[in-house]
Write an enzyme that holds these catalytic residues in place. Sequence first.
Site, mmCIF file in Angstrom:
data_model
loop_
_atom_site.group_PDB
_atom_site.id
_atom_site.type_symbol
_atom_site.label_atom_id
_atom_site.label_comp_id
_atom_site.label_asym_id
_atom_site.label_seq_id
_atom_site.Cartn_x
_atom_site.Cartn_y
_atom_site.Cartn_z
ATOM 1 N N MET A 134 0.447 -0.999 -0.018
ATOM 2 C CA MET A 134 -0.192 -0.245 0.264
ATOM 3 C C MET A 134 1.000 1.663 -0.036
ATOM 4 O O MET A 134 2.144 1.224 0.899
ATOM 5 C CB MET A 134 -0.859 -0.060 1.339
ATOM 6 C CG MET A 134 -1.908 1.125 1.358
ATOM 7 S SD MET A 134 -2.678 0.785 -0.420
ATOM 8 C CE MET A 134 -4.115 2.777 0.892
ATOM 9 N N HIS B 34 -6.229 6.733 8.592
ATOM 10 C CA HIS B 34 -5.132 6.164 8.660
ATOM 11 C C HIS B 34 -4.920 5.819 7.070
ATOM 12 O O HIS B 34 -5.168 5.698 6.580
ATOM 13 C CB HIS B 34 -5.284 5.213 9.636
ATOM 14 C CG HIS B 34 -3.857 4.284 9.683
ATOM 15 N ND1 HIS B 34 -3.003 2.732 8.761
ATOM 16 C CD2 HIS B 34 -3.215 4.075 11.130
ATOM 17 C CE1 HIS B 34 -1.848 2.816 9.431
ATOM 18 N NE2 HIS B 34 -1.977 3.154 10.981
ATOM 19 N N ARG C 97 -3.247 3.503 5.552
ATOM 20 C CA ARG C 97 -3.414 1.992 5.175
ATOM 21 C C ARG C 97 -5.014 1.924 4.521
ATOM 22 O O ARG C 97 -5.222 0.821 3.563
ATOM 23 C CB ARG C 97 -2.909 0.865 5.902
ATOM 24 C CG ARG C 97 -3.485 -0.845 6.018
ATOM 25 C CD ARG C 97 -2.594 -1.394 4.816
ATOM 26 N NE ARG C 97 -2.843 -2.667 4.454
ATOM 27 C CZ ARG C 97 -3.578 -2.661 3.908
ATOM 28 N NH1 ARG C 97 -4.415 -1.822 2.937
ATOM 29 N NH2 ARG C 97 -3.981 -3.640 3.215
ATOM 30 N N LYS C 98 -5.423 3.207 4.944
ATOM 31 C CA LYS C 98 -7.360 3.346 3.991
ATOM 32 C C LYS C 98 -7.096 3.980 2.743
ATOM 33 O O LYS C 98 -6.607 3.961 2.284
ATOM 34 C CB LYS C 98 -7.846 3.679 5.070
ATOM 35 C CG LYS C 98 -7.803 3.318 6.704
ATOM 36 C CD LYS C 98 -7.769 1.637 7.038
ATOM 37 C CE LYS C 98 -7.816 1.570 8.118
ATOM 38 N NZ LYS C 98 -7.876 -0.097 9.284
ATOM 39 N N ILE C 99 -8.436 4.001 2.272
ATOM 40 C CA ILE C 99 -8.634 4.869 1.334
ATOM 41 C C ILE C 99 -8.099 5.881 0.610
ATOM 42 O O ILE C 99 -7.564 6.545 0.047
ATOM 43 C CB ILE C 99 -10.448 3.979 0.560
ATOM 44 C CG1 ILE C 99 -10.183 3.812 -0.496
ATOM 45 C CG2 ILE C 99 -11.202 4.954 1.380
ATOM 46 C CD1 ILE C 99 -9.967 2.407 -0.611
#
Length: 379
Positions: A8, A180, A182-184
């Site tokens: 990511m 965060h 790591r999210k979209i």
Amino acid sequence: MTSRINVMQPWLGPEEIAAVTEVLTSGWVAQGPRVAAFEAEFARIQQAQHAVATSSCTSALHLALIVAGVGRGDDVVVPSFSFIATANASTYVGARPVFADVDRATGNLTAETVAAVLTERTRAVIVVDQGGVPADLDAIRALTDPRGIVLVEDAACGAGSTYRGRPVGAGADVTAWSFHPRKIITTGEGGMLTTSRADWAERARRLREHSMSVSAATRHASVLAPVEEYVEVGYNYRMTDLQAAVGIVQLGRLPAIVARRREIAASYSKQIADIPGLRPVEDPAWGTCNFQSYWVEALPEYPLDREGVLAHLAAADISARRGIMAAHRQPAYAGNAHGPLPVTEHLTDTTFILPVFHQLSESDQARVVDALRTAAAGG
Ligand SMILES: *Cc1c(COP(=O)(O)O)cnc(C)c1O
């Protein structure tokens, strides 16, 4: 030599830098006008009546359970198959998380798995849109609404996913979101609570700011500050204007991010279709995924198990990830009784997450597919 492919990578550009610079130049860096603007824009995009920005999704979940009246002696149904913050939110308010199993195709709670663990004390259900896969909310509501059980949606990974033609989260009593990296979309750290209940939004807004009757923004804006009162024990769960300025730019990028991720996911699914033993996540019948996590189940026909696949990919300098964790297996919940969770345990042991991010190139994606193929050929 090849370069590392990460699982990511956030998409941040000069627009975010300009937005942060503007906030710094303004001299107002804590929660203020940018947070208010971010909330308004987020509510509009997610079709929510009210949006309250927070320091994280975890703090939004905590506030969601407080405003929903969940507390000591209550049971909260949660999937064990989720990041541990979902279960922790129930523990924070003194309630007991009751782990329900999930559906193998979606990784989400279903009306059946929730029904199997309801008790006299069930006060709320936290439905997760795991990895951005929309949960079948209406089916669960048909079970919980007649019993007066509050439906909380953990849409930490869900921005840009849809359920029956609307954004996920729009159909729950209260929904929590994460920003965060790591999210979209990201604000570094950050979260949001959305709800259709004006009274819940108002209380959450106060609770996130020490339950002060007069907001810090109002106090700072006045020369002679009004006297404030602390109406209950609150928290400091505020987002800063620095973060919100980034969030506003990121919201503008959301449609492009989701479109690109769906394109990458479709390409993976097409390319791995002829490799035996790999089952990728896909859109359920009732909605569309943002593919925050593109996860794959390694079936028995695939020559490597999940750990073997990860090692094989790592040897090719590709950073994949184990699938979603199971909270009931963690020491933090060792004392928490639960029924059988066979699908949770199966998915948590056999799934892995492939690299998907906006800037992932076709050639890098081809490298990932090649590695999966050579592994399948025993190479
Ligand atoms: C990431 C995540 C959280 C926690 O989000 P934070 O913003 O890091 O607090 C909660 N629930 C789920 C399902 C998540 O994936």
